[in-house]
Motif scaffolding. Structure first.
Motif, mmCIF file in Angstrom:
data_model
loop_
_atom_site.group_PDB
_atom_site.id
_atom_site.type_symbol
_atom_site.label_atom_id
_atom_site.label_comp_id
_atom_site.label_asym_id
_atom_site.label_seq_id
_atom_site.Cartn_x
_atom_site.Cartn_y
_atom_site.Cartn_z
ATOM 1 N N GLY A 13 1.109 -1.173 0.322
ATOM 2 C CA GLY A 13 0.325 0.505 0.294
ATOM 3 C C GLY A 13 1.002 1.401 0.030
ATOM 4 N N LEU A 14 2.290 1.484 -0.846
ATOM 5 C CA LEU A 14 3.190 2.565 -0.857
ATOM 6 C C LEU A 14 2.426 4.151 -1.630
ATOM 7 C CD1 LEU A 14 6.204 1.167 -2.099
ATOM 8 C CD2 LEU A 14 5.393 1.313 0.192
ATOM 9 N N ASP A 15 2.137 4.657 -1.333
ATOM 10 C CA ASP A 15 1.646 6.352 -1.449
ATOM 11 C C ASP A 15 -0.283 6.141 -1.253
ATOM 12 O OD1 ASP A 15 3.879 6.645 -2.276
ATOM 13 O OD2 ASP A 15 3.775 5.751 -4.305
ATOM 14 N N GLN A 16 -0.438 5.709 -0.766
ATOM 15 C CA GLN A 16 -2.000 5.209 -0.525
ATOM 16 C C GLN A 16 -2.664 4.373 -1.559
ATOM 17 O OE1 GLN A 16 -3.433 6.287 2.243
ATOM 18 N NE2 GLN A 16 -0.748 6.326 3.170
ATOM 19 N N LYS A 17 -2.132 3.745 -2.235
ATOM 20 C CA LYS A 17 -2.959 2.755 -3.347
ATOM 21 C C LYS A 17 -2.062 1.766 -2.573
ATOM 22 C CE LYS A 17 -3.657 4.462 -7.692
ATOM 23 N NZ LYS A 17 -3.336 4.731 -8.982
ATOM 24 N N VAL A 18 -3.248 0.527 -3.081
ATOM 25 C CA VAL A 18 -2.951 -0.966 -3.136
ATOM 26 C C VAL A 18 -2.634 -1.213 -4.503
ATOM 27 C CG1 VAL A 18 -3.834 -2.921 -2.039
ATOM 28 C CG2 VAL A 18 -4.425 -0.820 -1.553
ATOM 29 N N ARG A 19 -1.157 -1.943 -4.360
ATOM 30 C CA ARG A 19 -0.528 -2.429 -5.382
ATOM 31 C C ARG A 19 -0.768 -3.687 -5.558
ATOM 32 N NH1 ARG A 19 2.787 2.712 -5.426
ATOM 33 N NH2 ARG A 19 1.232 4.214 -7.220
ATOM 34 N N SER A 20 -1.015 -3.912 -6.580
ATOM 35 C CA SER A 20 -0.328 -6.200 -6.475
ATOM 36 C C SER A 20 0.809 -6.266 -7.219
ATOM 37 C CB SER A 20 -1.522 -7.226 -6.632
ATOM 38 O OG SER A 20 -2.011 -6.944 -7.368
ATOM 39 N N ARG A 21 1.813 -6.820 -7.014
ATOM 40 C CA ARG A 21 2.550 -7.321 -7.868
ATOM 41 C C ARG A 21 3.777 -9.163 -7.934
ATOM 42 N NH1 ARG A 21 8.438 -5.206 -6.433
ATOM 43 N NH2 ARG A 21 8.202 -4.915 -4.360
ATOM 44 N N GLN A 22 3.604 -9.533 -8.997
ATOM 45 C CA GLN A 22 4.514 -11.008 -8.452
ATOM 46 C C GLN A 22 5.933 -10.412 -7.556
ATOM 47 O OE1 GLN A 22 3.010 -13.064 -10.801
ATOM 48 N NE2 GLN A 22 4.400 -13.689 -10.089
ATOM 49 N N LEU A 23 5.781 -11.562 -6.941
ATOM 50 C CA LEU A 23 6.320 -11.835 -5.101
ATOM 51 C C LEU A 23 8.112 -11.825 -5.453
ATOM 52 C CD1 LEU A 23 6.508 -11.952 -2.774
ATOM 53 C CD2 LEU A 23 6.382 -14.200 -2.735
ATOM 54 N N PRO A 24 9.196 -10.953 -6.354
ATOM 55 C CA PRO A 24 10.659 -11.315 -6.796
ATOM 56 C C PRO A 24 11.236 -12.901 -6.181
ATOM 57 C CG PRO A 24 10.248 -9.508 -5.264
ATOM 58 C CD PRO A 24 9.293 -9.937 -4.624
ATOM 59 N N LEU A 25 11.103 -13.881 -6.153
ATOM 60 C CA LEU A 25 12.271 -15.021 -6.193
ATOM 61 C C LEU A 25 12.958 -14.155 -5.106
ATOM 62 C CD1 LEU A 25 12.527 -16.970 -9.195
ATOM 63 C CD2 LEU A 25 10.449 -16.959 -7.605
ATOM 64 N N PRO A 26 12.855 -15.323 -4.038
ATOM 65 C CA PRO A 26 13.809 -15.323 -3.182
ATOM 66 C C PRO A 26 15.123 -15.628 -3.601
ATOM 67 C CG PRO A 26 12.658 -16.890 -2.280
ATOM 68 C CD PRO A 26 11.676 -16.247 -3.520
#
Length: 157
Positions: A142-155
């Motif tokens: 929830g950065l910048d007051q916007k909820v965003r989804s993105r690919q989880l970077p591989l460990p």
């Protein structure tokens, strides 16, 4: 803050059933998903396990899991070496657990506290849509007051 006050404050921090976790659980339940909690048989004891979808959800506190760029994460000024080491170990433990889960075929979602604070309904919608028919692994922030989804970077392990 005195050492006694800080100790009292820190003793009230929970590892399970946190506010953000309860909000995520409520949203998924409302969307019709049924889950198990904190399965000790899985690496990292995920906060939510959706066995029907072979999916796990971690709800991470931005401070405790070092959410980069987040206003809720700031390295404490007192004893910075202690905190840096402690939080780095938390990150390593997260990466190990996520990697182990992916290796055995689980899909992983990481939901950050800032997203839940920002808009729990949007988090619920994004998580439910991904859990039901999404692919890959995601993180919701929830950065910048916007909820965003993105690919989880591989460990990096």
């Amino acid at each position: 803050m005195s050492a006694d006050k800080r100790s009292a404050l820190m003793s009230r921090i929970r590892g399970k059933d946190t506010g953000p976790e309860l909000r995520v659980r409520k949203q998924l339940w409302r969307a019709g998903f049924r889950y198990r909690l904190h399965d000790k048989e899985l690496p990292g004891k995920p906060d939510l396990v959706l066995p029907k979808w072979k999916t796990v959800v971690f709800v991470h506190g931005c401070f405790w899991h070092c959410h980069a760029g987040c206003p809720y994460f700031r390295l404490p000024k007192t004893r910075p070496d202690f905190w840096d080491e402690k939080l780095r170990r938390n990150q390593e433990r997260d990466e190990t657990a996520i990697s182990a889960l992916i290796d055995v075929g689980w899909r992983v979602a990481v939901v950050w506290e800032c997203a839940v604070r920002s808009d729990p309904d949007a988090v619920g919608r994004k998580l439910a849509a991904w859990a039901g028919r999404g692919k890959g692994n995601i993180q919701i922030e929830g950065l910048d007051q916007k909820v965003r989804s993105r690919q989880l970077p591989l460990p990096r392990i």
